[in-house]
Design a protein around this motif. Structure first.
Motif, PDB file in Angstrom:
ATOM      1  N   ALA A 168       0.817  -1.213   0.000  1.00 41.38           N
ATOM      2  CA  ALA A 168       0.000   0.000   0.000  1.00 41.38           C
ATOM      3  C   ALA A 168       0.853   1.266   0.000  1.00 41.38           C
ATOM      4  N   ALA A 169       2.032   1.209   0.639  1.00 44.26           N
ATOM      5  CA  ALA A 169       2.893   2.395   0.694  1.00 44.26           C
ATOM      6  C   ALA A 169       3.376   2.786  -0.702  1.00 44.26           C
ATOM      7  N   LYS A 170       3.725   1.786  -1.512  1.00 41.90           N
ATOM      8  CA  LYS A 170       4.171   2.077  -2.874  1.00 41.90           C
ATOM      9  C   LYS A 170       3.010   2.592  -3.729  1.00 41.90           C
ATOM     10  N   ALA A 171       1.830   2.034  -3.529  1.00 41.99           N
ATOM     11  CA  ALA A 171       0.660   2.526  -4.261  1.00 41.99           C
ATOM     12  C   ALA A 171       0.377   3.983  -3.900  1.00 41.99           C
ATOM     13  N   GLN A 172       0.478   4.297  -2.622  1.00 47.78           N
ATOM     14  CA  GLN A 172       0.261   5.668  -2.165  1.00 47.78           C
ATOM     15  C   GLN A 172       1.289   6.614  -2.783  1.00 47.78           C
ATOM     16  N   ALA A 173       2.539   6.180  -2.854  1.00 49.94           N
ATOM     17  CA  ALA A 173       3.595   7.024  -3.417  1.00 49.94           C
ATOM     18  C   ALA A 173       3.341   7.312  -4.893  1.00 49.94           C
ATOM     19  N   TYR A 174       2.940   6.297  -5.644  1.00 47.75           N
ATOM     20  CA  TYR A 174       2.654   6.517  -7.062  1.00 47.75           C
ATOM     21  C   TYR A 174       1.437   7.418  -7.221  1.00 47.75           C
ATOM     22  N   TYR A 175       0.393   7.152  -6.457  1.00 42.02           N
ATOM     23  CA  TYR A 175      -0.830   7.953  -6.565  1.00 42.02           C
ATOM     24  C   TYR A 175      -0.557   9.417  -6.238  1.00 42.02           C
ATOM     25  N   THR A 176       0.217   9.662  -5.199  1.00 48.41           N
ATOM     26  CA  THR A 176       0.560  11.041  -4.830  1.00 48.41           C
ATOM     27  C   THR A 176       1.356  11.716  -5.948  1.00 48.41           C
ATOM     28  N   GLY A 177       2.327  10.986  -6.513  1.00 51.19           N
ATOM     29  CA  GLY A 177       3.114  11.539  -7.607  1.00 51.19           C
ATOM     30  C   GLY A 177       2.279  11.798  -8.843  1.00 51.19           C
ATOM     31  N   TYR A 178       1.357  10.912  -9.111  1.00 53.68           N
ATOM     32  CA  TYR A 178       0.460  11.090 -10.265  1.00 53.68           C
ATOM     33  C   TYR A 178      -0.395  12.341 -10.090  1.00 53.68           C
ATOM     34  N   GLN A 179      -1.003  12.480  -8.910  1.00 56.57           N
ATOM     35  CA  GLN A 179      -1.853  13.647  -8.665  1.00 56.57           C
ATOM     36  C   GLN A 179      -1.047  14.947  -8.696  1.00 56.57           C
ATOM     37  N   THR A 180       0.162  14.922  -8.160  1.00 57.81           N
ATOM     38  CA  THR A 180       1.005  16.115  -8.173  1.00 57.81           C
ATOM     39  C   THR A 180       1.295  16.554  -9.600  1.00 57.81           C
ATOM     40  N   ARG A 181       1.587  15.608 -10.448  1.00 53.24           N
ATOM     41  CA  ARG A 181       1.865  15.918 -11.847  1.00 53.24           C
ATOM     42  C   ARG A 181       0.613  16.423 -12.569  1.00 53.24           C
ATOM     43  N   MET A 182      -0.527  15.820 -12.290  1.00 54.18           N
ATOM     44  CA  MET A 182      -1.770  16.270 -12.918  1.00 54.18           C
ATOM     45  C   MET A 182      -2.100  17.699 -12.487  1.00 54.18           C
ATOM     46  N   GLN A 183      -1.952  17.991 -11.212  1.00 47.35           N
ATOM     47  CA  GLN A 183      -2.294  19.316 -10.698  1.00 47.35           C
ATOM     48  C   GLN A 183      -1.334  20.390 -11.205  1.00 47.35           C
ATOM     49  N   ALA A 184      -0.089  20.001 -11.483  1.00 40.37           N
ATOM     50  CA  ALA A 184       0.903  20.969 -11.942  1.00 40.37           C
ATOM     51  C   ALA A 184       0.890  21.157 -13.453  1.00 40.37           C
ATOM     52  N   CYS A 185       0.114  20.365 -14.161  1.00 36.72           N
ATOM     53  CA  CYS A 185       0.154  20.380 -15.620  1.00 36.72           C
ATOM     54  C   CYS A 185      -0.259  21.726 -16.192  1.00 36.72           C
ATOM     55  N   GLY A 186      -1.338  22.306 -15.665  1.00 41.98           N
ATOM     56  CA  GLY A 186      -1.787  23.601 -16.145  1.00 41.98           C
ATOM     57  C   GLY A 186      -2.530  23.514 -17.464  1.00 41.98           C
TER      58      GLY A 186
END
Length: 255
Positions: A168-186
């Motif tokens: 679950a920790a690795k899934a959380q890390a990927y999900y957080t990174g994915y959302q960060t990239r989506m939010q920063a896309c602009g």
């Protein structure tokens, strides 16, 4: 053209052809997730396990070997049972058996689910072509990746991508990174991303590619699994309520 753009994702959500790359930097591989770019002469994803285990989903994978057989319908423990039944996603939705082929970037296996290379799928699901701040940092590679294809009540393509991680920790890390990239896309680049809503374990955004169709992108985290569902929509910004239904349907079966 509509079926080609989405049924290939996530990627986004999600799975082998289209008009724009689906990652933060040019990928050397010829096959892509939603949306992506292939041609009739490029190799299709390999069904063999790489010798060196990849460790960073933010780094482009090696060019895959050309597949000589259809991919399995399951990916390790992930099966069609880990994807929502079409009626759970909306009235009139159906599963779709993608025939594959050179343009699709894979060999069809006569069913609506297929195993993806986990490194390739997780890398290509990341947004690219963004005008916003480029997010850096490594992301864990899932152990298994499974794609499922649907058609909406309006016969529009939709693709789901399941990424099962070691824990679950690795899934959380990927999900957080994915959302960060989506939010920063602009907006204003080759890819524009507009957030519709988000909770701690689910989010919905609209992906719009320049001179191409727009997608409703639903992402869900549960346990060791991240699910990405992308569907073409003629009115994507009006799909916020539907996305809550889709997120609930995904959460109930993915892990």
């Amino acid at each position: 053209m509509k079926a080609l753009v989405v049924a290939c994702a996530l990627a986004t959500v999600l799975a082998g052809c289209g008009s724009k790359p689906a990652a933060q930097q040019p990928t050397p591989t010829a096959t892509q997730v939603i949306p992506s770019t292939v041609s009739g002469t490029v190799p299709v994803p390999t069904n063999t396990v790489p010798t060196d285990e990849p460790t960073d989903a933010a780094v482009p994978p090696q060019v895959p070997e050309q597949a000589t057989a259809p991919p399995p319908a399951n990916a390790g423990p992930l099966t069609a049972h880990n994807l929502p039944a079409p009626e759970k996603l909306g009235a009139g939705w159906k599963t779709y058996t993608d025939p594959g082929g050179a343009e699709a970037g894979f060999i069809g296996n006569n069913t609506w689910t297929r195993r993806r290379d986990s490194h390739q799928a997780s890398y290509e699901a990341l947004p690219s072509g963004c005008s916003g701040h480029l997010v850096k940092g490594s992301l864990p590679v899932p152990t298994f990746a499974l794609t499922g294809t649907y058609r909406t009540a309006d016969a529009l393509p939709a693709t789901a991508l399941l990424l099962r991680f070691r824990n679950a920790a690795k899934a959380q890390a990927y999900y957080t990174g994915y959302q960060t990239r989506m939010q920063a896309c602009g907006t204003g680049g080759d890819l524009s991303v507009k957030q519709l809503w988000a909770t701690t374990t689910a989010a919905t955004a609209v992906r719009s590619y320049a001179a191409a169709e727009s997608y409703v992108d639903v992402s869900v985290l549960k346990g060791a699994t991240v699910a990405l569902l992308a569907t073409t929509s003629t009115h994507p910004e009006q799909q916020a309520d539907w996305a809550h239904t889709a997120a609930t349907a995904l959460e109930s079966v993915i892990d």
